[in-house]
Design a protein around this motif. Structure first.
Motif, PDB file in Angstrom:
ATOM      1  N   GLY A 173      50.720  35.013  85.739  1.00 35.95           N
ATOM      2  CA  GLY A 173      49.819  34.123  86.456  1.00 35.95           C
ATOM      3  C   GLY A 173      49.617  32.782  85.781  1.00 35.95           C
ATOM      4  O   GLY A 173      48.780  31.982  86.198  1.00 35.95           O
ATOM      5  N   ARG A 295      41.131  35.866  94.273  1.00 39.46           N
ATOM      6  CA  ARG A 295      41.098  36.048  92.815  1.00 39.46           C
ATOM      7  C   ARG A 295      39.661  36.183  92.326  1.00 39.46           C
ATOM      8  O   ARG A 295      39.333  37.101  91.544  1.00 39.46           O
ATOM      9  CB  ARG A 295      41.763  34.854  92.126  1.00 39.46           C
ATOM     10  CG  ARG A 295      41.759  34.938  90.609  1.00 39.46           C
ATOM     11  CD  ARG A 295      41.960  33.589  89.936  1.00 39.46           C
ATOM     12  NE  ARG A 295      40.802  32.696  90.113  1.00 39.46           N
ATOM     13  CZ  ARG A 295      40.681  31.507  89.534  1.00 39.46           C
ATOM     14  NH1 ARG A 295      41.648  31.038  88.760  1.00 39.46           N
ATOM     15  NH2 ARG A 295      39.599  30.763  89.737  1.00 39.46           N
ATOM     16  N   ASN A 299      37.920  39.430  90.589  1.00 46.90           N
ATOM     17  CA  ASN A 299      37.443  39.296  89.214  1.00 46.90           C
ATOM     18  C   ASN A 299      35.941  39.510  89.106  1.00 46.90           C
ATOM     19  O   ASN A 299      35.453  40.095  88.128  1.00 46.90           O
ATOM     20  CB  ASN A 299      37.820  37.928  88.653  1.00 46.90           C
ATOM     21  CG  ASN A 299      39.311  37.817  88.358  1.00 46.90           C
ATOM     22  OD1 ASN A 299      40.033  38.809  88.424  1.00 46.90           O
ATOM     23  ND2 ASN A 299      39.769  36.626  88.045  1.00 46.90           N
ATOM     24  N   PHE A 309      39.723  39.946  80.747  1.00 41.22           N
ATOM     25  CA  PHE A 309      40.694  39.087  81.420  1.00 41.22           C
ATOM     26  C   PHE A 309      40.242  37.630  81.410  1.00 41.22           C
ATOM     27  O   PHE A 309      39.063  37.317  81.254  1.00 41.22           O
ATOM     28  CB  PHE A 309      40.884  39.530  82.877  1.00 41.22           C
ATOM     29  CG  PHE A 309      39.605  39.559  83.686  1.00 41.22           C
ATOM     30  CD1 PHE A 309      39.202  38.442  84.406  1.00 41.22           C
ATOM     31  CD2 PHE A 309      38.804  40.693  83.732  1.00 41.22           C
ATOM     32  CE1 PHE A 309      38.034  38.453  85.148  1.00 41.22           C
ATOM     33  CE2 PHE A 309      37.624  40.721  84.468  1.00 41.22           C
ATOM     34  CZ  PHE A 309      37.235  39.598  85.184  1.00 41.22           C
ATOM     35  N   PRO A 311      40.819  34.428  84.106  1.00 44.70           N
ATOM     36  CA  PRO A 311      41.297  34.229  85.479  1.00 44.70           C
ATOM     37  C   PRO A 311      42.688  33.602  85.527  1.00 44.70           C
ATOM     38  O   PRO A 311      43.003  32.674  84.769  1.00 44.70           O
ATOM     39  CB  PRO A 311      40.243  33.296  86.089  1.00 44.70           C
ATOM     40  CG  PRO A 311      38.992  33.602  85.320  1.00 44.70           C
ATOM     41  CD  PRO A 311      39.450  33.872  83.917  1.00 44.70           C
ATOM     42  N   ALA A 312      43.538  34.135  86.403  1.00 46.26           N
ATOM     43  CA  ALA A 312      44.903  33.633  86.551  1.00 46.26           C
ATOM     44  C   ALA A 312      44.891  32.169  86.968  1.00 46.26           C
ATOM     45  O   ALA A 312      44.040  31.740  87.755  1.00 46.26           O
ATOM     46  CB  ALA A 312      45.651  34.464  87.581  1.00 46.26           C
ATOM     47  N   GLN A 318      46.715  39.092  88.736  1.00 49.96           N
ATOM     48  CA  GLN A 318      45.737  38.976  87.667  1.00 49.96           C
ATOM     49  C   GLN A 318      46.106  39.965  86.567  1.00 49.96           C
ATOM     50  O   GLN A 318      46.203  41.178  86.810  1.00 49.96           O
ATOM     51  CB  GLN A 318      44.330  39.280  88.183  1.00 49.96           C
ATOM     52  CG  GLN A 318      43.247  39.219  87.125  1.00 49.96           C
ATOM     53  CD  GLN A 318      43.084  37.818  86.539  1.00 49.96           C
ATOM     54  OE1 GLN A 318      42.808  36.872  87.263  1.00 49.96           O
ATOM     55  NE2 GLN A 318      43.255  37.691  85.229  1.00 49.96           N
ATOM     56  N   ARG A 362      49.184  44.340  85.293  1.00 45.70           N
ATOM     57  CA  ARG A 362      49.096  43.309  86.325  1.00 45.70           C
ATOM     58  C   ARG A 362      48.599  43.917  87.622  1.00 45.70           C
ATOM     59  O   ARG A 362      49.136  44.915  88.106  1.00 45.70           O
ATOM     60  CB  ARG A 362      50.487  42.704  86.554  1.00 45.70           C
ATOM     61  CG  ARG A 362      50.527  41.488  87.454  1.00 45.70           C
ATOM     62  CD  ARG A 362      51.931  41.254  88.017  1.00 45.70           C
ATOM     63  NE  ARG A 362      52.218  42.146  89.126  1.00 45.70           N
ATOM     64  CZ  ARG A 362      53.351  42.115  89.845  1.00 45.70           C
ATOM     65  NH1 ARG A 362      54.301  41.258  89.529  1.00 45.70           N
ATOM     66  NH2 ARG A 362      53.533  42.947  90.852  1.00 45.70           N
TER      67      ARG A 362
END
Length: 382
Positions: A173, A295, A299, A309, A311-312, A318, A362
């Motif tokens: 990402g 997204r 998230n 994580f 954010p992509a 993600q 992923r």
């Protein structure tokens, strides 16, 4: 009878096929394989039906329906300011994967080396191997997955034929910045090294960033195959329609391969795409907000989970760190996840030749709000 030895000894069934099959077998929510669970624009689908009923059901021209190639050329100029010749520099292919294979086959010869940045999409290496080339893998280190340009420079040899770039990047990402393209320009200046730019997620870039397409940089474009995907842009991955933009000499070589791989691509779908590109040229400009909302929703649902994580920056994937949950290797963790949470993911290590130490998977968020909410709810329970 003695059957010949395999030409691809390291290749089995792809991880995407295996995980989707396991998700179906366990009735799990499938966030592994990268396809939407919603349909493309109704106006586009209706045009396919229109052309089927009009009898446009025979072979299309090998290089693509002229109207679609013209619309693609207009799109490249609209999005990136690059003027290309629809007749000699645009080729419609049966999916971006075919374009990637045809580009590699067109120029990679026995003994040639091709630089590949890991984690890398799994179709690159087999295509290089089948054409007698050698993939030189350069690992990107988590969590940033940034290209070390000095390492890339050291990997260049007299045998380097091509560098493959993927931005926005599957599976991480991440996206390349303008500074990366400048580094790339410096790296290949004064050489005959070719570039293969896998830009299938070109319109899925978040947080106000601008996609750094090779098409924006004339000095890079003149040595590049730039591959795009209608399936990703119009939520129609099953149509398998992509295209490649390249200078005329490179396009001529790519078409020599393309005409013996698939020859041509679905006629009514090409005609429909040409109409839709002309009628709704702003569709691709709306994709960043469309997918960023997905997204952010996924998230937000994962905030209470034990996954970690960032954010992509692009794509509809993600990456998440599960080290607070399990010490299992990622290839085992995804199996555990299907059984314990009923959610399918993809392990990142399978995209590496030599994976670094990491605990990353992923998830695909190209799904409906209901699907994303249900998946996050399940994942927060483990």
């Amino acid at each position: 009878m003695h059957y010949p030895d395999t030409k691809l000894p390291q290749v089995g069934t792809t991880i995407f096929t295996r995980m989707s099959a396991l998700a179906q077998a366990h009735q799990a929510i499938n966030l592994s394989q990268g396809f939407p669970d919603f349909d493309g624009p109704q106006a586009l689908l209706s045009r396919v039906d229109h052309y089927i009923r009009q009898g446009a059901n025979q072979y299309a021209p090998m290089s693509g329906v002229p109207g679609l190639r013209t619309a693609i050329a207009a799109k490249v100029e609209r999005c990136y300011g690059r003027m290309v010749d629809a007749e000699t520099e645009v080729t419609v292919t049966s999916g971006a994967t075919e374009a990637l294979f045809a580009a590699i086959s067109a120029v990679v010869r026995p003994g040639d080396e091709v630089l590949v940045f890991d984690p890398a999409y799994d179709s690159y290496d087999p295509a290089i191997t089948l054409n007698g080339g050698k993939a030189v893998h350069i690992p990107l280190q988590p969590p940033a997955f940034e290209i070390d340009w000095e390492q890339a420079r050291q990997a260049i040899s007299p045998n380097t034929r091509m560098i493959i770039l993927n931005t926005p990047h599957n599976p991480t990402g991440q996206t390349l910045a303008a500074a990366d393209l400048q580094e790339l320009s410096d790296l290949v200046a004064g050489t005959d090294i070719l570039l293969l730019a896998d830009e299938v997620y070109e319109h899925i870039v978040f947080d106000g960033a601008e996609h750094q397409s090779i098409n924006r940089y004339p000095a890079l474009a003149e040595r590049s195959f730039v591959v795009s995907s209608f399936g990703k842009t119009y939520h129609t991955t099953g149509w398998k329609i992509g295209y490649c933009v390249a200078p005329a000499p490179l396009t001529a070589e790519l078409r020599k391969i393309h005409q013996y791989l698939t020859f041509s691509t679905s006629t009514p779908m090409q005609l429909a795409l040409a109409d839709y590109l002309n009628d709704d040229p702003q569709h691709d400009q709306a994709l960043p907000a469309f997918y960023q909302a997905k997204r952010d929703r996924f998230n937000a649902g994962m905030e209470k989970s034990r996954f970690q994580f960032t954010p992509a920056a692009g794509t509809y994937f993600q990456v998440m760190d599960y080290s607070a949950i399990s010490e299992l290797p990622d290839t085992e963790f995804v199996l555990w996840l299907i059984e314990q949470a009923g959610v399918a993911a993809i392990p990142l290590s399978v995209f590496y030749q030599q994976p670094p130490e990491m605990r990353l998977v992923r998830f695909c968020f190209a799904k409906s709000e209901t699907t994303l909410d249900q998946a996050a709810e399940r994942l927060c329970k483990i």
